[in-house]
Design a protein around this motif. Structure first.
Motif, PDB file in Angstrom:
ATOM      1  N   GLN A 199      73.246  49.063  19.429  1.00 61.92           N
ATOM      2  CA  GLN A 199      71.849  49.503  19.419  1.00 61.92           C
ATOM      3  C   GLN A 199      71.302  49.560  20.842  1.00 61.92           C
ATOM      4  O   GLN A 199      71.537  48.642  21.646  1.00 61.92           O
ATOM      5  CB  GLN A 199      70.980  48.544  18.588  1.00 61.92           C
ATOM      6  N   ASP A 202      64.529  48.874  22.224  1.00 63.54           N
ATOM      7  CA  ASP A 202      63.293  49.660  22.143  1.00 63.54           C
ATOM      8  C   ASP A 202      62.720  50.077  23.495  1.00 63.54           C
ATOM      9  O   ASP A 202      61.627  50.640  23.547  1.00 63.54           O
ATOM     10  CB  ASP A 202      62.241  48.927  21.312  1.00 63.54           C
ATOM     11  N   CYS A 206      62.752  56.946  21.579  1.00 65.09           N
ATOM     12  CA  CYS A 206      63.165  57.221  20.211  1.00 65.09           C
ATOM     13  C   CYS A 206      64.064  56.115  19.655  1.00 65.09           C
ATOM     14  O   CYS A 206      64.989  56.377  18.894  1.00 65.09           O
ATOM     15  CB  CYS A 206      63.883  58.571  20.134  1.00 65.09           C
ATOM     16  N   SER A 207      63.798  54.865  20.044  1.00 67.01           N
ATOM     17  CA  SER A 207      64.684  53.769  19.635  1.00 67.01           C
ATOM     18  C   SER A 207      63.914  52.538  19.166  1.00 67.01           C
ATOM     19  O   SER A 207      64.440  51.423  19.197  1.00 67.01           O
ATOM     20  CB  SER A 207      65.605  53.384  20.803  1.00 67.01           C
ATOM     21  N   THR A 208      62.689  52.733  18.719  1.00 65.85           N
ATOM     22  CA  THR A 208      61.855  51.591  18.323  1.00 65.85           C
ATOM     23  C   THR A 208      62.533  50.717  17.286  1.00 65.85           C
ATOM     24  O   THR A 208      62.443  49.485  17.334  1.00 65.85           O
ATOM     25  CB  THR A 208      60.507  52.092  17.783  1.00 65.85           C
ATOM     26  N   ASN A 209      63.229  51.338  16.359  1.00 64.30           N
ATOM     27  CA  ASN A 209      63.856  50.578  15.278  1.00 64.30           C
ATOM     28  C   ASN A 209      65.335  50.303  15.520  1.00 64.30           C
ATOM     29  O   ASN A 209      66.004  49.733  14.650  1.00 64.30           O
ATOM     30  CB  ASN A 209      63.690  51.335  13.956  1.00 64.30           C
ATOM     31  N   ASP A 210      65.821  50.712  16.668  1.00 62.77           N
ATOM     32  CA  ASP A 210      67.248  50.557  16.956  1.00 62.77           C
ATOM     33  C   ASP A 210      67.466  49.394  17.908  1.00 62.77           C
ATOM     34  O   ASP A 210      67.856  49.562  19.075  1.00 62.77           O
ATOM     35  CB  ASP A 210      67.817  51.851  17.545  1.00 62.77           C
ATOM     36  N   THR A 211      67.192  48.202  17.414  1.00 61.75           N
ATOM     37  CA  THR A 211      67.281  46.991  18.227  1.00 61.75           C
ATOM     38  C   THR A 211      67.991  45.902  17.441  1.00 61.75           C
ATOM     39  O   THR A 211      67.608  45.602  16.304  1.00 61.75           O
ATOM     40  CB  THR A 211      65.889  46.494  18.640  1.00 61.75           C
ATOM     41  N   LYS A 213      68.675  42.185  16.430  1.00 61.33           N
ATOM     42  CA  LYS A 213      67.817  41.000  16.401  1.00 61.33           C
ATOM     43  C   LYS A 213      68.615  39.782  15.961  1.00 61.33           C
ATOM     44  O   LYS A 213      69.425  39.856  15.027  1.00 61.33           O
ATOM     45  CB  LYS A 213      66.640  41.228  15.450  1.00 61.33           C
ATOM     46  N   SER A 317      53.789  40.635  21.929  1.00 67.36           N
ATOM     47  CA  SER A 317      54.122  42.041  21.730  1.00 67.36           C
ATOM     48  C   SER A 317      53.752  42.828  22.987  1.00 67.36           C
ATOM     49  O   SER A 317      52.571  42.899  23.342  1.00 67.36           O
ATOM     50  CB  SER A 317      53.375  42.610  20.513  1.00 67.36           C
TER      51      SER A 317
END
Length: 567
Positions: A199, A202, A206-211, A213, A317
């Motif tokens: 991943q 962020d 275009c990668s907000t959800n590609d992290t 965790k 955040s």
């Protein structure tokens, strides 16, 4: 089909017992790797990538010290493939080591090869990856080797162990990138993103959800098993507000030390303990490229993952960012690597060769070759090349191991020089252009069994110079010294660490500097040595050793398996 596979694996195991290679106490792990295309999306674009079992990164393989892996590789893709078990010594059995046209011919589409991987004294984190062209960009995964039964880690057992694989991503097809840069004679296009566990994180568009965790509990300790699968960059890595305790590298333990960051070169693995001792919150772990050369294009965005504490709280955040060294901080990179020292205690002894019988000096250079129409993408219209001791290696079309074992003539020559053919100020400025022209040959260096070897790995400043992560197959070696500038054979050995040098299989030779390694040539076969920057391999920065058989029955190269791929 499944019954046939089961029978074949049983035959392999019987074969191992007959050869005396499978002790009764060793556990055999069986895996099936299906090489196939699979669709993946990153950075708001999609493409098919080559994978193992449809996974990217590929499956994590677990074993214990001394175990054996039997991995059946079925190539359902459209291109040739090999699999290398990076850092596994493969005692007397290079047939499953994997480098294309060095120890095997590639596994062709529609065929399979059952690889046997013998683990010996490796313990910690290693990895596996494709070893043909640039296919390792997506065909890779972690190999985790835990202590043998009834033994323990040399540190308190962690609450969990988490593989952290640093990789990268091109929006374009990787093979198309390779074909374009080889055709142009210039450098390869940089990747579009670095990755943590597949991943980008962020901070990329275009990668907000590609992290990735990782959830942790306060006051518990976690073992991060970090692999640098990046193609062309050393990487800095850190976790915001947390110190890391370094405990291992390249399948061997080191004296624990605390650091705010690590430097990890392509091919290298580093094990660190992360204590979740901060206020509950979200914290970034981050990795970014180290680049020491002005004018070389690289991705300077930090790839991120998130450490999230379990519990009820209001998280920052965005999460808190780590402090990483500047991208060009050579001292930060070098000083971290020089901090590694073997554990060297009663249960983890070391055996540094002291009576050296073979001294070698290898220079590693980026070079140029003439371009037919003077319109190539390298300096002055030339074509980029790379070399070891001024030889730019040419891969043969029959693998060297088969040629050596069957005495096939005309595949390679055995006159790889022990020293560079020309002595000059290797790290000086304004070097004459004629030094940039390497010879293109297929040469190997022959070592007698039992030889105590020291190799000085010397970088050169040709075309500016750059760091070189050098990987040796079939061996781990002791890094007894390193420094900047030209190696001084009279002064530098006086400062060698012969007490607790780190045991590694990949060492980053600092830009315009040197490193000295030692090992005993007690593993017969053909073994590859190369830079782990993939573009340098494509340009020819590689060579091979042939280690001859010894006298005893346990000192001889074993025969090949019946299903070796054909050329």
């Amino acid at each position: 089909m499944r019954l046939k596979m089961k029978i074949f694996i049983q035959q392999i195991i019987v074969f191992l017992f007959l050869l005396g290679l499978l002790p009764a106490h060793a556990f055999v792990h069986r895996h099936r790797f299906i090489i196939k295309e699979a669709p993946y999306s990153k950075l708001c674009s999609s493409k098919n990538i080559l994978t193992v079992n449809g996974q990217f990164p590929g499956p994590v393989i677990y074993a214990n010290t001394g175990d054996t892996l039997v991995v059946n590789v079925q190539n359902d893709g459209t291109q040739n493939i090999t699999i290398h078990w990076h850092g596994v010594k493969q005692p007397r059995y290079p047939w499953s080591d994997g480098p294309e046209f060095i120890t095997q011919c590639p596994i062709r589409p529609g065929t399979n090869f059952s690889q046997r991987i013998n683990l010996s004294d490796e313990e910690g984190t290693l990895w596996w990856h494709a070893h043909s062209d640039w296919s390792r960009a997506t065909v890779n995964g972690a190999l985790i080797i835990r202590p043998a039964n009834k033994t323990n880690y040399p540190f308190p057992r962690p609450a969990a162990e988490i593989p952290i694989i640093l990789g990268e991503w091109w929006k374009s097809d990787v093979q198309a990138v390779v074909n374009e840069f080889l055709a142009s004679g210039g450098d390869a296009n940089k990747s579009d993103a670095f990755l943590i566990n597949g991943q980008p994180g962020d901070l990329y568009p275009c990668s907000t959800n590609d992290t990735f965790k990782l959830t942790v509990e306060k006051d518990k300790t976690y073992l991060l098993r970090i692999v640098n699968a990046v193609m062309n960059n050393l990487m800095f890595f850190s976790v915001a507000n947390h110190q890391l305790t370094v405990v291992g590298t390249d399948g061997a333990y080191v004296k624990p030390f605390k650091s705010n960051y690590i430097t990890i070169s392509p091919g290298e693995t580093i094990d660190v303990l992360l204590e979740a001792n901060q206020n509950p919150n979200h914290y970034y772990m981050g990795a970014k490229a180290y680049n020491s050369v002005v004018g070389v294009d690289f991705d300077n965005i930090t790839t991120t993952a998130i450490i999230q504490y379990r519990g009820n709280y209001t998280a920052s955040s965005p999460p808190i960012l780590p402090n990483l060294p500047n991208f060009d901080d050579t001292n930060a990179s070098f000083n971290f690597t020089r901090s590694l020292k073997s554990l060297a205690d009663k249960t983890h002894p070391i055996n540094v060769p002291l009576n050296i019988t073979t001294n070698l000096l290898f220079t590693f250079s980026v070079n140029t070759l003439p371009c037919e129409d003077e319109s190539c993408g390298g300096p002055n219209g030339d074509r980029f090349a790379a070399s070891v001791n001024n030889i730019s290696f040419i891969l043969p079309r029959i693998d060297i191991l088969e040629a050596y074992y069957k005495n096939i003539q005309g595949v390679y020559e055995d006159e790889f020089p022990s020293f560079p053919p020309l002595n000059f100020n290797f790290t000086g400025g304004s070097l004459p252009v004629e030094l940039q022209r390497p010879d293109r040959r297929t040469e190997v260096h022959v070592l007698e069994y039992g030889t105590n070897v020291e190799i000085v790995l010397q970088g050169t400043s040709l075309l500016g110079g750059v760091d070189h992560p050098i990987h040796l197959h079939g061996y781990s070696f002791y890094v007894v010294g390193a420094g900047f500038g030209n190696f001084d054979k009279d002064k530098d050995p006086l400062n060698y660490n012969l007490v607790d040098p780190p045991l590694q299989n990949t060492i980053a030779v600092v830009r315009n500097g040197w490193a000295a390694i030692r090992f005993k040539a007690d593993n017969p076969g053909v073994w590859f040595m190369h830079c782990h920057l993939e573009r340098h391999v494509s340009w020819g920065m590689e060579m091979a050793f042939i280690v001859k058989d010894g006298q005893g029955s346990q000192e001889k190269l074993l025969p090949p398996p019946p299903d070796m791929p054909l050329c």
